[in-house]
Design an enzyme around this catalytic site. Structure first.
Site, mmCIF file in Angstrom:
data_model
loop_
_atom_site.group_PDB
_atom_site.id
_atom_site.type_symbol
_atom_site.label_atom_id
_atom_site.label_comp_id
_atom_site.label_asym_id
_atom_site.label_seq_id
_atom_site.Cartn_x
_atom_site.Cartn_y
_atom_site.Cartn_z
ATOM 1 N N ASP A 13 0.873 -1.166 0.000
ATOM 2 C CA ASP A 13 0.000 0.000 0.000
ATOM 3 C C ASP A 13 0.914 1.221 0.000
ATOM 4 O O ASP A 13 2.117 1.112 0.265
ATOM 5 C CB ASP A 13 -0.897 -0.044 1.243
ATOM 6 C CG ASP A 13 -1.795 1.165 1.353
ATOM 7 O OD1 ASP A 13 -2.368 1.584 0.324
ATOM 8 O OD2 ASP A 13 -1.924 1.699 2.466
ATOM 9 N N ASP A 15 0.038 5.163 1.103
ATOM 10 C CA ASP A 15 -0.098 6.049 2.255
ATOM 11 C C ASP A 15 -0.228 5.243 3.545
ATOM 12 O O ASP A 15 -1.067 4.349 3.645
ATOM 13 C CB ASP A 15 -1.329 6.946 2.095
ATOM 14 C CG ASP A 15 -1.251 7.803 0.844
ATOM 15 O OD1 ASP A 15 -0.712 8.909 0.923
ATOM 16 O OD2 ASP A 15 -1.724 7.347 -0.214
#
Length: 223
Positions: A13, A15
């Site tokens: 992922d 952020d």
């Protein structure tokens, strides 16, 4: 949980897992408050909701929910604010650069799967040297689906030319683990991200949990 196969690729992922963009997300929402004559809110209120993007930031700033009639206009204003400042202070979490260097040294291809739209993902990943060796960058609007649907993860695996079952997906939100499991990937919960102690990561049933980026290397090296 133990592994039965060797990992051939690592997906992350964005952020809250690789980069800390919470300061800019919070500032973008807070500017909307001050532009309206409302008092500024402390960053500590915004940070835990940074993983939820516009929905989370506007919820903190104005208490609005996505089905509120004013949400779309506020979201569009938030996007403009964020776009104007997203490269100011966004930076990799401590240990991430060393982690990526180690993956490159091992010859392990890696990539990014995020729900952030290409409008923001592409400028961000192109501006930060960290992503120079990423073999795949899949955004929330790259495919017709976003996480927790597994399709973005399938797309990343296709770009890396590996089977999804040979990948591990690392994320700091439950939807990351749900998506990774649905794609047949190993999953690792990054508890150093935005949710931290507020989330019961053990409930997500990931294959492993790490409290710092470099802990992933130890997990990858385990027999």
């Amino acid at each position: 949980m133990g592994r039965t196969k060797e990992i051939r690729a690592v997906l992350f992922d964005l952020d809250g897992t690789l980069v800390d963009s919470a300061p800019e997300l919070g500032a973008a929402a807070d500017k909307m408050r001050t532009d309206r004559g409302l008092p500024s809110l402390p960053q500590d209120l915004y940070r835990p909701m940074a993983g939820a993007g516009a929905r989370g930031m506007l919820g903190v700033a104005f208490g609005v929910v996505p089905d509120a009639p004013e949400f779309v206009a506020l979201r569009d204003e938030f996007f403009v604010n964020y776009e104007n400042r997203m490269l100011l202070n966004t930076h990799a979490f401590d240990g991430v650069a060393e982690l990526i260097h180690a993956l490159d040294e091992k010859g392990l291809p890696w990539g990014v799967v995020t729900n952030k739209s290409m409008r923001f993902t592409d400028p961000l990943t192109q501006a930060l040297p960290l992503f120079a060796t990423a073999r795949a960058v899949v955004s929330g609007d790259t495919t017709p689906f976003a996480k927790p649907h597994p399709e973005p993860l399938y797309e990343a695996a296709r770009r890396l030319c590996v089977s999804p079952t040979d990948c591990v997906y690392v994320g700091d939100d439950e939807r990351d683990i749900i998506a990774g499991r649905a794609a047949g990937m190993y999953t690792v919960a990054a508890t150093y991200g935005y949710l931290g102690a507020q989330a019961d990561a053990a409930r997500w049933q990931a294959d492993a949990s790490i409290s710092s980026p470099l802990e992933l290397l130890q997990w990858l090296n385990e027999a």
